[in-house]
Design a protein around this motif. Structure first.
Motif, PDB file in Angstrom:
ATOM      1  N   THR C  97       0.853  -1.191   0.000  1.00  0.00           N
ATOM      2  CA  THR C  97       0.000   0.000   0.000  1.00  0.00           C
ATOM      3  C   THR C  97       0.892   1.246   0.000  1.00  0.00           C
ATOM      4  O   THR C  97       1.857   1.301   0.758  1.00  0.00           O
ATOM      5  CB  THR C  97      -0.866  -0.011   1.272  1.00  0.00           C
ATOM      6  OG1 THR C  97      -1.621  -1.223   1.276  1.00  0.00           O
ATOM      7  CG2 THR C  97      -1.804   1.182   1.309  1.00  0.00           C
ATOM      8  N   TYR C 132     -13.205  -4.998  -1.934  1.00  0.00           N
ATOM      9  CA  TYR C 132     -12.848  -6.397  -2.226  1.00  0.00           C
ATOM     10  C   TYR C 132     -13.524  -6.962  -3.476  1.00  0.00           C
ATOM     11  O   TYR C 132     -12.887  -7.521  -4.339  1.00  0.00           O
ATOM     12  CB  TYR C 132     -13.217  -7.312  -1.064  1.00  0.00           C
ATOM     13  CG  TYR C 132     -12.652  -6.910   0.272  1.00  0.00           C
ATOM     14  CD1 TYR C 132     -11.312  -6.594   0.424  1.00  0.00           C
ATOM     15  CD2 TYR C 132     -13.470  -6.876   1.396  1.00  0.00           C
ATOM     16  CE1 TYR C 132     -10.803  -6.241   1.665  1.00  0.00           C
ATOM     17  CE2 TYR C 132     -12.963  -6.540   2.636  1.00  0.00           C
ATOM     18  CZ  TYR C 132     -11.638  -6.223   2.773  1.00  0.00           C
ATOM     19  OH  TYR C 132     -11.148  -5.884   3.992  1.00  0.00           O
ATOM     20  N   ARG C 319     -10.603   9.222   7.690  1.00  0.00           N
ATOM     21  CA  ARG C 319     -11.793   8.375   7.690  1.00  0.00           C
ATOM     22  C   ARG C 319     -11.453   6.948   8.097  1.00  0.00           C
ATOM     23  O   ARG C 319     -12.307   6.157   8.411  1.00  0.00           O
ATOM     24  CB  ARG C 319     -12.396   8.256   6.269  1.00  0.00           C
ATOM     25  CG  ARG C 319     -12.860   9.514   5.619  1.00  0.00           C
ATOM     26  CD  ARG C 319     -13.037   9.295   4.107  1.00  0.00           C
ATOM     27  NE  ARG C 319     -11.745   8.960   3.495  1.00  0.00           N
ATOM     28  CZ  ARG C 319     -11.466   7.829   2.894  1.00  0.00           C
ATOM     29  NH1 ARG C 319     -12.377   6.911   2.747  1.00  0.00           N
ATOM     30  NH2 ARG C 319     -10.254   7.598   2.404  1.00  0.00           N
ATOM     31  N   GLN C 321      -9.372   3.291   9.377  1.00  0.00           N
ATOM     32  CA  GLN C 321      -9.179   2.613  10.656  1.00  0.00           C
ATOM     33  C   GLN C 321      -7.846   2.921  11.334  1.00  0.00           C
ATOM     34  O   GLN C 321      -7.781   2.972  12.540  1.00  0.00           O
ATOM     35  CB  GLN C 321      -9.361   1.098  10.485  1.00  0.00           C
ATOM     36  CG  GLN C 321      -8.610   0.460   9.318  1.00  0.00           C
ATOM     37  CD  GLN C 321      -7.147   0.263   9.561  1.00  0.00           C
ATOM     38  OE1 GLN C 321      -6.728   0.106  10.702  1.00  0.00           O
ATOM     39  NE2 GLN C 321      -6.351   0.266   8.496  1.00  0.00           N
ATOM     40  N   HIS C 322      -6.772   3.152  10.546  1.00  0.00           N
ATOM     41  CA  HIS C 322      -5.489   3.324  11.218  1.00  0.00           C
ATOM     42  C   HIS C 322      -5.396   4.668  11.941  1.00  0.00           C
ATOM     43  O   HIS C 322      -4.535   4.864  12.777  1.00  0.00           O
ATOM     44  CB  HIS C 322      -4.305   3.104  10.268  1.00  0.00           C
ATOM     45  CG  HIS C 322      -4.266   4.015   9.092  1.00  0.00           C
ATOM     46  ND1 HIS C 322      -5.123   3.912   8.042  1.00  0.00           N
ATOM     47  CD2 HIS C 322      -3.469   5.066   8.820  1.00  0.00           C
ATOM     48  CE1 HIS C 322      -4.839   4.861   7.160  1.00  0.00           C
ATOM     49  NE2 HIS C 322      -3.855   5.569   7.612  1.00  0.00           N
ATOM     50  N   ILE C 323      -6.318   5.589  11.640  1.00  0.00           N
ATOM     51  CA  ILE C 323      -6.368   6.842  12.384  1.00  0.00           C
ATOM     52  C   ILE C 323      -7.621   6.897  13.254  1.00  0.00           C
ATOM     53  O   ILE C 323      -7.587   7.143  14.446  1.00  0.00           O
ATOM     54  CB  ILE C 323      -6.339   8.047  11.417  1.00  0.00           C
ATOM     55  CG1 ILE C 323      -4.954   8.126  10.770  1.00  0.00           C
ATOM     56  CG2 ILE C 323      -6.663   9.333  12.151  1.00  0.00           C
ATOM     57  CD1 ILE C 323      -4.791   9.230   9.783  1.00  0.00           C
ATOM     58  N   ALA C 328     -13.908   4.600  12.590  1.00  0.00           N
ATOM     59  CA  ALA C 328     -13.622   4.594  11.161  1.00  0.00           C
ATOM     60  C   ALA C 328     -14.887   4.304  10.353  1.00  0.00           C
ATOM     61  O   ALA C 328     -15.847   3.734  10.869  1.00  0.00           O
ATOM     62  CB  ALA C 328     -12.562   3.534  10.855  1.00  0.00           C
ATOM     63  N   SER C 330     -15.039   2.149   8.031  1.00  0.00           N
ATOM     64  CA  SER C 330     -15.050   0.701   7.805  1.00  0.00           C
ATOM     65  C   SER C 330     -13.759   0.163   8.391  1.00  0.00           C
ATOM     66  O   SER C 330     -12.850   0.923   8.692  1.00  0.00           O
ATOM     67  CB  SER C 330     -15.091   0.406   6.301  1.00  0.00           C
ATOM     68  OG  SER C 330     -14.756  -0.952   6.058  1.00  0.00           O
ATOM     69  N   ASN C 331     -13.666  -1.156   8.534  1.00  0.00           N
ATOM     70  CA  ASN C 331     -12.389  -1.711   9.003  1.00  0.00           C
ATOM     71  C   ASN C 331     -11.453  -2.025   7.835  1.00  0.00           C
ATOM     72  O   ASN C 331     -10.367  -2.536   8.027  1.00  0.00           O
ATOM     73  CB  ASN C 331     -12.620  -2.963   9.870  1.00  0.00           C
ATOM     74  CG  ASN C 331     -13.064  -4.158   9.045  1.00  0.00           C
ATOM     75  OD1 ASN C 331     -13.436  -4.030   7.879  1.00  0.00           O
ATOM     76  ND2 ASN C 331     -13.059  -5.332   9.647  1.00  0.00           N
ATOM     77  N   ILE C 332     -11.890  -1.717   6.605  1.00  0.00           N
ATOM     78  CA  ILE C 332     -11.094  -2.120   5.435  1.00  0.00           C
ATOM     79  C   ILE C 332      -9.738  -1.418   5.427  1.00  0.00           C
ATOM     80  O   ILE C 332      -9.641  -0.246   5.765  1.00  0.00           O
ATOM     81  CB  ILE C 332     -11.855  -1.854   4.119  1.00  0.00           C
ATOM     82  CG1 ILE C 332     -11.146  -2.555   2.955  1.00  0.00           C
ATOM     83  CG2 ILE C 332     -11.987  -0.363   3.839  1.00  0.00           C
ATOM     84  CD1 ILE C 332     -11.977  -2.614   1.696  1.00  0.00           C
ATOM     85  N   CYS C 333      -8.680  -2.145   5.095  1.00  0.00           N
ATOM     86  CA  CYS C 333      -7.394  -1.486   4.842  1.00  0.00           C
ATOM     87  C   CYS C 333      -6.887  -1.933   3.478  1.00  0.00           C
ATOM     88  O   CYS C 333      -6.903  -1.165   2.534  1.00  0.00           O
ATOM     89  CB  CYS C 333      -6.376  -1.705   5.941  1.00  0.00           C
ATOM     90  SG  CYS C 333      -6.520  -3.147   6.926  1.00  0.00           S
ATOM     91  N   THR C 334      -6.475  -3.199   3.360  1.00  0.00           N
ATOM     92  CA  THR C 334      -6.085  -3.710   2.057  1.00  0.00           C
ATOM     93  C   THR C 334      -7.284  -3.618   1.115  1.00  0.00           C
ATOM     94  O   THR C 334      -8.398  -3.936   1.509  1.00  0.00           O
ATOM     95  CB  THR C 334      -5.673  -5.187   2.183  1.00  0.00           C
ATOM     96  OG1 THR C 334      -4.512  -5.254   2.975  1.00  0.00           O
ATOM     97  CG2 THR C 334      -5.413  -5.806   0.839  1.00  0.00           C
ATOM     98  N   ASN C 335      -7.041  -3.198  -0.129  1.00  0.00           N
ATOM     99  CA  ASN C 335      -8.143  -3.279  -1.099  1.00  0.00           C
ATOM    100  C   ASN C 335      -7.691  -4.244  -2.188  1.00  0.00           C
ATOM    101  O   ASN C 335      -7.128  -5.284  -1.878  1.00  0.00           O
ATOM    102  CB  ASN C 335      -8.530  -1.891  -1.617  1.00  0.00           C
ATOM    103  CG  ASN C 335      -7.311  -1.111  -2.064  1.00  0.00           C
ATOM    104  OD1 ASN C 335      -6.491  -1.591  -2.829  1.00  0.00           O
ATOM    105  ND2 ASN C 335      -7.168   0.100  -1.579  1.00  0.00           N
ATOM    106  N   GLN C 336      -7.919  -3.941  -3.426  1.00  0.00           N
ATOM    107  CA  GLN C 336      -7.547  -4.883  -4.476  1.00  0.00           C
ATOM    108  C   GLN C 336      -6.621  -4.196  -5.474  1.00  0.00           C
ATOM    109  O   GLN C 336      -6.868  -4.226  -6.675  1.00  0.00           O
ATOM    110  CB  GLN C 336      -8.809  -5.430  -5.156  1.00  0.00           C
ATOM    111  CG  GLN C 336      -9.815  -6.059  -4.229  1.00  0.00           C
ATOM    112  CD  GLN C 336      -9.450  -7.418  -3.674  1.00  0.00           C
ATOM    113  OE1 GLN C 336      -9.071  -7.538  -2.520  1.00  0.00           O
ATOM    114  NE2 GLN C 336      -9.552  -8.457  -4.463  1.00  0.00           N
ATOM    115  N   GLY C 337      -5.555  -3.602  -4.972  1.00  0.00           N
ATOM    116  CA  GLY C 337      -4.657  -2.785  -5.781  1.00  0.00           C
ATOM    117  C   GLY C 337      -4.262  -3.388  -7.126  1.00  0.00           C
ATOM    118  O   GLY C 337      -4.340  -2.730  -8.165  1.00  0.00           O
TER     119      GLY C 337
END
Lengths: 130, 483, 458
Positions: C97, C132, C319, C321-323, C328, C330-337
């Motif tokens: 990321t 996802y 917006r 989760q890591h901040i 947040a 959503s809890n999403i971090c990884t997407n589908q880069g």
């Protein structure tokens, strides 16, 4: 050392309160708070007409690296919000006690809630936190 | 230059388009679009050159040491990509009948489930969650389903250590729970007294990473498990740091009831510039009925098939349109088969060896460790608090300067508990010379910080762009090109 | 051992620096009773690349290469060779990321271009950098709409039964814990879509959002303008759920009704992503600019560097989760880069005209196939609504057995609706894309005719 105007009241969560002549109060965040958060990028304001209880999370201020809730220091109804912040959130950094005010409240009851502090007590609070 | 700026009206690439007329006259006018979409009109060579050049502006494991703590940037074997991309796997439709047109892929997935059970010490595995965060969601939803199934509906709190990844509290909220933070003691362990105070009839469970995000092994994990279980709660294991203990300790043996794995960390599937990941979940006995569907089952006749709502009526349900990120699962399968039992046991050993070696060398070079009394696990935290105070160059400045030296920066400013920190994870696939080079770069950068701190503060100097203005990006959002 | 570069000598040197005798000593903090048993015998022995290569080729070949007319959420399209040649370059494939923006300008600029293409394709103002898959993107869109609809504050949403059945299940799995109630809107069994007037029954209720699929799960076109206008009249936000290929021809959500949909989402797989047994795919999510603060997932923004030169960075991260942690979006971090990388390459290679040709060829092929199959005795199209590239057929034989027999002839003729829509009888959904030739269509019709007549006579 951050600026702490003598005439204002302060909460433990770093909001300031100014009593206006018409009975309303204006709320903002302190110079110390804006300094900790850094450059503001967004301010999510409460809605006029919204009723708040003292201690409610009523809005959010956002910098690049942090988002912080603002708590209503008093109970009451929101009568005005600072719409300028939508396009220029940096006013909170530049002039936290003036142009960077957040919202105005019509307090629900008379009398000073005990939790609010004067300038001297607030100065001691931030010294103890640092 | 953007791809759109290379576009010229009516330039076409007919070799990629069908011969059909573009009009589709059968579609009535009222359903048709009025505006033409803004897509570039470019030649195939322009596309290939544009994106090849863009790729060259990235740091990646294939090109750079990438010690990004908590992200496990290990080598992604090319063989895994090649074998997961065989035409038979790529062209299989997800709804193709599994009996006549799916036994090959299902065999791989079934064996992957079984291998993951072995390495985690869990009783059941579902491969369907599409990323770690979705695995977390599935795990917490299973905890909720378990309590609900027992009529135990008063449990509305999830305990999360203050050092946890941000996904943990965000996930608990998505599952309808309140979050209660548990503090960490000076040595990086969970504060047991605070935990005892916090547990009770409202405790649904606790979410833990072990080793924690502080890079140290939670030594009293058995005691934590006992306290939480005694209060009626369950233990969730965040598999983000599994690389540290793979083959040494199993979450199932530590007392965890449910966990997720990040295949894109521990099992070497690619990060792809931010996904796709895969976040399989493993569960102990009590949560077996609630696993997300579909799960691969094997019949007595040796045939594989999907287990669905009919087989697992108490499942928390489906998380994806089909069955998760199969292509990623196949890569992890190939990786695990290439490691075998012996290789699997060695992952944690060499990840830990590299981390401890790097920690020791940086420490000998005068850098301050956040937890000097502890062993590093697969990662460790260094604090640049002193450097920041003495030179004015902070952790971000060190990070940006490292880019100039040809290293991707470690994770900065996380965990939030340690000021001016670097979270450094070298992984087992890096050789000693690379680690030595990194130490040397850190020493050089500190000398620069002492003599010319502005060099760090204005870094990077050698990349396609200099330090970017994040504040402007957020204040004046420009997320879509408008011509 | 595989992928560990250390020589014996290096191991000795490193241990000496650390000050321990053996690697094992590095695990001294782990209580001995926790130590795992040896995996010897519990895991298979290590294979080298040649050996695992042999095994994987056998397994891949085992699943055959049938002629595929199944759609139902995953579509076979031609993927230009350049798409994956470039997407699997190590610099895209093995990057993380893009947290260090200056060292990730390749991925970041590509995502900015992706966002621009998707926003334009859907007719919306903003796009995120992906989610996802289509089903989870719809769930996130529902959560987003509930957060964003300040006027309604309702936690009820309307989802038609013409939305993909599994998407509806996924939405339920993901949103129920937040107290959101999904109300199912029925469809007309004659035309295969939602009758706009039937929404009047919901006018008294308070709904945060209405999901509008286009085309819907049956391949039928919905009356999107009227549905959108009904929703907006009633203070309900509109979530358009679309197939991005069809958006080359069909009106995109941003053009629906008087003011356009508020959110658009869907499955990105048709844009250059192989079928791969269901994943990895990617979900796209676009919206009006005024809703961007409620949007989940990564967003890339263009800004300037110290010299005033344009560059790209992740933005509006507060917006995430890591901040924001427990607050947040959503809890999403990884997407589908990597999948969006492929989609961006795909859309660039096709261009506006190429994409329109693909969409048009899908529609034409489906129309021609339909003409051939309705001539077969016992086969009839079930709905009279307009369709795009999927059609529901009813047969006068047990549908599951028919499809099974056709699969035996290496023809996947479609997806049975018996389980999800029992009210439709022996019905299946077929799909025809640009990949099918006249000979393929002929083979489909012939096999269907012959198999049905065999089944009748047996």
């Amino acid at each position: 050392m951050s600026n702490i105007p003598e005439e204002l009241h302060y909460s433990r969560s770093h909001e300031w309160i100014r009593r206006n002549e018409d009975g309303t109060v204006t709320v903002g965040i302190t110079d110390h708070a804006q300094d900790l958060l850094g450059d503001m990028v967004y301010v999510e304001l409460p809605e006029p007409g919204q009723r708040l209880a003292a201690g409610d999370e009523c809005m959010v201020v956002e910098s690049v690296k942090a988002a912080s809730d603002v708590y209503s220091p008093l109970s009451g109804e929101v009568v005005a919000v600072n719409d300028q912040l939508a396009d220029t959130p940096e006013l909170v950094n530049q002039d936290p006690y003036g142009e960077g005010w957040l919202f105005t409240l019509q307090p629900a009851e008379e009398g000073e809630p005990e939790e609010l502090m004067g300038a001297e007590s607030y100065r001691k609070l931030i010294e103890s936190e640092s | 230059m953007l791809i759109f700026e290379r576009s010229r009206k009516n330039r076409r690439n007919p070799v990629q388009a069908p011969h059909a007329e573009p009009a589709a006259p059968g579609i009535p006018q009222r359903f048709r679009r009025r505006s033409r979409p803004l897509l570039p009109e470019v030649s195939e060579l322009q596309v290939v050159r544009h994106y090849t050049r863009l790729s060259q502006q990235n740091y990646a494991i294939d090109t750079h040491f990438y010690p990004l703590g908590s992200c496990t940037m290990k080598y992604n074997p090319r063989g895994c990509n090649a074998l997961a991309s065989l035409p038979g796997f790529l062209s299989r439709h997800p709804l193709a009948p599994e009996e006549s047109h799916g036994q090959g892929v299902l065999a791989c997935l079934f064996e992957l489930q079984e291998m993951l059970k072995v390495v985690t010490g869990m009783q059941g595995v579902s491969l369907t969650p599409m990323a770690g965060a979705q695995g977390e969601f599935a795990g917490m939803a299973m905890i909720r389903a378990y309590h609900d199934s027992r009529g135990d509906r008063e449990r509305d709190e999830v305990l999360v250590p203050d050092a946890a990844h941000g996904t943990n509290p965000a996930t608990a909220i998505m599952c309808g729970y309140k979050v209660r933070e548990i503090p960490t003691d000076a040595d990086g362990d969970v504060d047991i007294e605070a935990l005892r105070q916090a547990v009770g009839p409202r405790t649904a469970g606790i979410m833990l990473t072990n080793p924690s995000t502080l890079g140290v092994f939670e030594r009293r994990i058995h005691l934590i498990a006992e306290i939480v279980h005694e209060a009626g709660g369950l233990l969730y294991y965040d598999g983000a740091n599994l690389n540290a203990i793979l083959g040494k300790v199993r979450p199932g043996d530590m007392g965890f009831d449910v966990m997720h794995l990040n295949l894109h960390k521990t099992f070497a599937t690619p990060h792809g510039g931010g996904g796709p990941g895969a976040g399989p979940v493993g569960v102990g006995e009590r949560l077996l009925p609630f696993l997300p569907i579909p799960v691969v089952g094997r019949h007595e006749d040796g045939k594989y098939r999907w287990l669905t709502e009919k087989d697992l009526p108490r499942s928390i349900g489906r998380l994806s349109a089909h069955m998760g990120n199969t292509g990623i699962l196949l890569r992890a399968y190939v990786y695990m088969r290439m490691l075998g039992a012996e290789g699997m046991e060695r992952i944690a050993e060499f990840a830990t060896l590299n981390a401890n070696y790097l920690m020791k060398r940086l420490s000998e070079s005068g850098f301050e460790m956040a937890y000097p009394r502890r062993r590093a696990s697969h990662e460790f935290i260094l604090t640049l608090k002193r450097e920041a105070k003495e030179t004015g160059a902070n952790a971000m400045d060190f990070a940006k300067r490292l880019l100039d030296y040809g290293y991707h920066a470690p994770t900065t400013y996380f965990p939030l508990l340690v000021p001016e920190c670097f979270l450094i994870e070298p992984t087992e696939t890096e050789d000693k010379a690379t680690l030595d080079g990194f130490v040397e770069a850190m020493r050089c950068i500190r000398r620069e910080a002492e003599n010319e701190p502005e060099k760090l503060q204005r870094a990077p100097h050698t990349l396609p762009v200099k330090r970017l203005d994040d504040v402007r990006a957020a204040r004046k959002l420009d997320a879509v090109w408008k011509g | 051992m595989p992928f560990v570069p250390h020589t014996e000598e290096e191991i000795r040197e490193m241990l000496e620096v650390i000050g321990v005798q053996r690697i094992e000593a590095l695990f001294s903090e782990i209580p001995p009773e926790l130590r795992a048993p040896s995996m010897e015998g519990m895991l298979p022995k290590a294979l080298n690349e040649m050996e695992i290569g042999r095994l994987m080729r056998e397994r891949a070949a085992q699943d055959g290469q049938p002629l595929c007319f199944v759609g139902a959420g995953a579509y076979e399209h031609h993927v230009p060779a350049a798409v994956w040649e470039i997407a699997t370059r190590g610099e895209f494939y093995t990057a993380y990321t893009p947290y260090q923006a200056e060292a990730s300008q390749g991925t970041l600029q590509l995502l900015y271009e992706y966002q621009t293409m998707m926003a334009s394709l859907t007719g919306m103002e903003i796009s995120n950098a992906s989610l996802y898959d289509g089903a989870s993107a719809l769930a996130e869109a529902v959560l987003m709409a509930v957060r964003a609809n300040r006027r309604s504050k309702s936690k009820r949403v309307l989802i038609p039964a013409t939305v993909h059945p599994v998407y509806r299940k996924v939405v339920r799995t993901i949103v129920t814990h937040q107290g959101i109630e999904v109300v199912e809107v029925p469809y007309c069994t004659a035309c295969g879509n939602v009758v706009p007037d039937s929404l009047a029954q919901y006018s008294e209720g308070d709904y945060a959002a209405l999901v509008v699929p286009q085309p819907n799960f049956f391949g039928v076109l919905e009356e999107v303008d009227r549905l959108t206008d009904w929703a907006h009249t009633n203070g309900t936000l509109v979530i358009g759920l679309i197939n991005p290929i069809t958006a080359a021809i069909l009106a995109p959500p941003g053009e629906w009704g008087e003011t356009g949909a508020d959110i658009a989402c869907g499955e990105g797989q048709p844009l250059g992503i192989p079928l791969s047994s269901g994943g990895p795919y990617f979900g796209f999510l676009c919206c009006r600019e005024s809703l961007v603060r409620q949007m989940p997932g990564r967003i890339v923004g263009r800004t300037v560097d110290l010299d005033g030169k344009a560059g790209f960075t992740l933005t509006l991260q507060a917006r995430e989760q890591h901040i924001r942690r427990s607050k947040a979006t959503s809890n999403i971090c990884t997407n589908q880069g990597l999948m969006t990388t492929a989609a961006t390459l795909y859309l660039s290679l096709l261009g506006p005209e190429g994409l329109e040709r693909v969409a048009s060829a899908c529609h034409d092929n489906t129309r021609r196939l339909l003409e051939k199959v309705v001539a077969i005795e016992g086969v009839e199209p079930l709905f009279d609504g307009e369709f795009f590239h999927e059609v529901v057929l009813r047969v006068d034989l047990p549908v599951n057995r028919l499809l099974e027999r056709l699969a035996g002839h290496q023809l996947l003729a479609g997806h049975s609706l018996a389980e999800d829509y029992p009210e439709l009888g022996d019905a299946f959904l077929l799909c025809c894309t640009e990949t099918k030739t006249e000979a393929d269509l002929e083979r489909f019709a012939t096999l269907l005719r012959e198999t049905m007549s065999e089944m009748r006579s047996s």
